[in-house]
Write an enzyme that holds these catalytic residues in place. Structure first.
Site, mmCIF file in Angstrom:
data_model
loop_
_atom_site.group_PDB
_atom_site.id
_atom_site.type_symbol
_atom_site.label_atom_id
_atom_site.label_comp_id
_atom_site.label_asym_id
_atom_site.label_seq_id
_atom_site.Cartn_x
_atom_site.Cartn_y
_atom_site.Cartn_z
ATOM 1 N N GLY A 50 -34.053 -12.005 13.892
ATOM 2 C CA GLY A 50 -33.927 -11.164 15.074
ATOM 3 C C GLY A 50 -34.880 -9.997 14.957
ATOM 4 O O GLY A 50 -35.360 -9.692 13.862
ATOM 5 N N GLN A 55 -38.219 -1.597 16.434
ATOM 6 C CA GLN A 55 -38.867 -2.019 15.185
ATOM 7 C C GLN A 55 -40.367 -2.261 15.354
ATOM 8 O O GLN A 55 -41.085 -2.350 14.359
ATOM 9 C CB GLN A 55 -38.212 -3.296 14.646
ATOM 10 C CG GLN A 55 -36.771 -3.093 14.223
ATOM 11 C CD GLN A 55 -36.199 -4.361 13.659
ATOM 12 O OE1 GLN A 55 -35.695 -5.202 14.397
ATOM 13 N NE2 GLN A 55 -36.290 -4.544 12.353
ATOM 14 N N CYS A 97 -33.208 -6.574 6.616
ATOM 15 C CA CYS A 97 -33.818 -6.115 7.867
ATOM 16 C C CYS A 97 -35.333 -6.064 7.685
ATOM 17 O O CYS A 97 -35.809 -5.638 6.622
ATOM 18 C CB CYS A 97 -33.292 -4.719 8.191
ATOM 19 S SG CYS A 97 -33.996 -3.979 9.670
ATOM 20 N N LEU A 98 -36.087 -6.491 8.700
ATOM 21 C CA LEU A 98 -37.556 -6.454 8.592
ATOM 22 C C LEU A 98 -38.067 -5.026 8.424
ATOM 23 O O LEU A 98 -39.155 -4.828 7.885
ATOM 24 C CB LEU A 98 -38.198 -7.110 9.823
ATOM 25 C CG LEU A 98 -37.973 -8.614 9.980
ATOM 26 C CD1 LEU A 98 -38.653 -9.124 11.242
ATOM 27 C CD2 LEU A 98 -38.470 -9.381 8.764
ATOM 28 N N HIS A 139 -26.290 -6.434 14.399
ATOM 29 C CA HIS A 139 -27.385 -5.768 13.681
ATOM 30 C C HIS A 139 -28.469 -5.312 14.671
ATOM 31 O O HIS A 139 -28.919 -4.166 14.625
ATOM 32 C CB HIS A 139 -27.942 -6.748 12.637
ATOM 33 C CG HIS A 139 -29.117 -6.255 11.868
ATOM 34 N ND1 HIS A 139 -29.090 -6.068 10.510
ATOM 35 C CD2 HIS A 139 -30.371 -5.912 12.267
ATOM 36 C CE1 HIS A 139 -30.281 -5.610 10.114
ATOM 37 N NE2 HIS A 139 -31.076 -5.517 11.159
ATOM 38 N N GLU A 140 -28.869 -6.223 15.575
ATOM 39 C CA GLU A 140 -29.928 -5.884 16.535
ATOM 40 C C GLU A 140 -29.439 -4.840 17.540
ATOM 41 O O GLU A 140 -30.191 -3.940 17.918
ATOM 42 C CB GLU A 140 -30.439 -7.135 17.263
ATOM 43 C CG GLU A 140 -31.059 -8.206 16.373
ATOM 44 C CD GLU A 140 -32.070 -7.683 15.367
ATOM 45 O OE1 GLU A 140 -32.751 -6.689 15.642
ATOM 46 O OE2 GLU A 140 -32.157 -8.260 14.272
ATOM 47 N N HIS A 143 -29.761 -1.427 16.215
ATOM 48 C CA HIS A 143 -31.126 -0.874 16.287
ATOM 49 C C HIS A 143 -31.339 -0.105 17.595
ATOM 50 O O HIS A 143 -32.079 0.874 17.627
ATOM 51 C CB HIS A 143 -32.176 -1.990 16.208
ATOM 52 C CG HIS A 143 -32.529 -2.390 14.808
ATOM 53 N ND1 HIS A 143 -33.029 -1.518 13.874
ATOM 54 C CD2 HIS A 143 -32.463 -3.596 14.185
ATOM 55 C CE1 HIS A 143 -33.260 -2.161 12.742
ATOM 56 N NE2 HIS A 143 -32.923 -3.424 12.898
HETATM 57 ZN ZN ZN Z 1 -33.004 -4.859 11.448
#
Ligand code: ZN
Length: 186
Positions: A50, A55, A97-98, A139-140, A143
């Site tokens: 995701g 991000q 997480c990226l 999670h997304e 953000h």
């Molecule tokens: Zn993340």
């Protein structure tokens, strides 16, 4: 389409509540479509499940989920101005997480969510997502509220990742963004 650089901890843009997206005749405009296409390519390039718009440096309410998380989807899907209803039981599992490369922790999430959003064509999306998909949606969604998974860690877990978080924050403070070549160098 383009692979965009990833904004990492502790960049300011990851810490704001993102702004809603204005739809034109109920649909995404060209700018939002291009953003969604670039985010889709970026998520695939970095091997993510995701990706949320903050991000990639855009403080707007949009995220992408990998097709493997979605019922009957053959490609990633964009969720505009998403809303979540939490359901099921809270359970703990490992998360990454990226925007937090090489940092992992155990996070409590609800086991089911109802995800409502608008699609790129203006379609009303309403999905019941279980387990890993529910976790990814939470999670997304976080953000878009300026929340990162490390905010949910217990004190003990936080201690384990504190050093790596400080190192990452220091790199980010110097203007570093995560690019694909940084990852492939290793
Ligand atoms: Zn993340």
């Amino acid at each position: 389409m383009a692979v965009l650089p990833i904004y990492c901890y502790e960049h300011d843009i990851l810490r704001r509540a993102a702004d809603p997206i204005d739809l034109v005749d109920g649909k995404a405009d060209d700018e939002v479509r291009k953003l969604a296409a670039d985010m889709t390519e970026t998520m695939a390039a970095f091997d993510g499940l995701g990706l949320a718009a903050p991000q990639v440096g855009v403080s707007r309410r949009l995220f992408i989920l990998h097709q493997n998380l979605l019922p009957e989807a053959e490609e990633p899907r964009a969720f505009i101005n998403p809303e979540l209803e939490l359901d099921g039981e809270p359970y703990i599992d490992r998360e990454g997480c990226l925007s937090l490369p090489e940092i992992f922790g155990r996070v409590k999430r609800y086991s089911r969510v109802e995800l409502r959003a608008t699609g790129l064509e203006g379609e009303e999306l309403k999905l019941e997502l279980p387990m890993l998909a529910a976790r990814a949606a939470q999670h997304e969604f976080d953000h878009l509220e300026g929340i990162l998974f490390v905010d949910h860690l217990t004190k003990g877990q936080s201690m384990l990742v504190r050093g790596r978080l400080q190192q990452l924050a220091a790199r980010t403070a110097q203007g570093w963004l995560r690019r694909l070549k940084d990852d492939t160098k290793k």
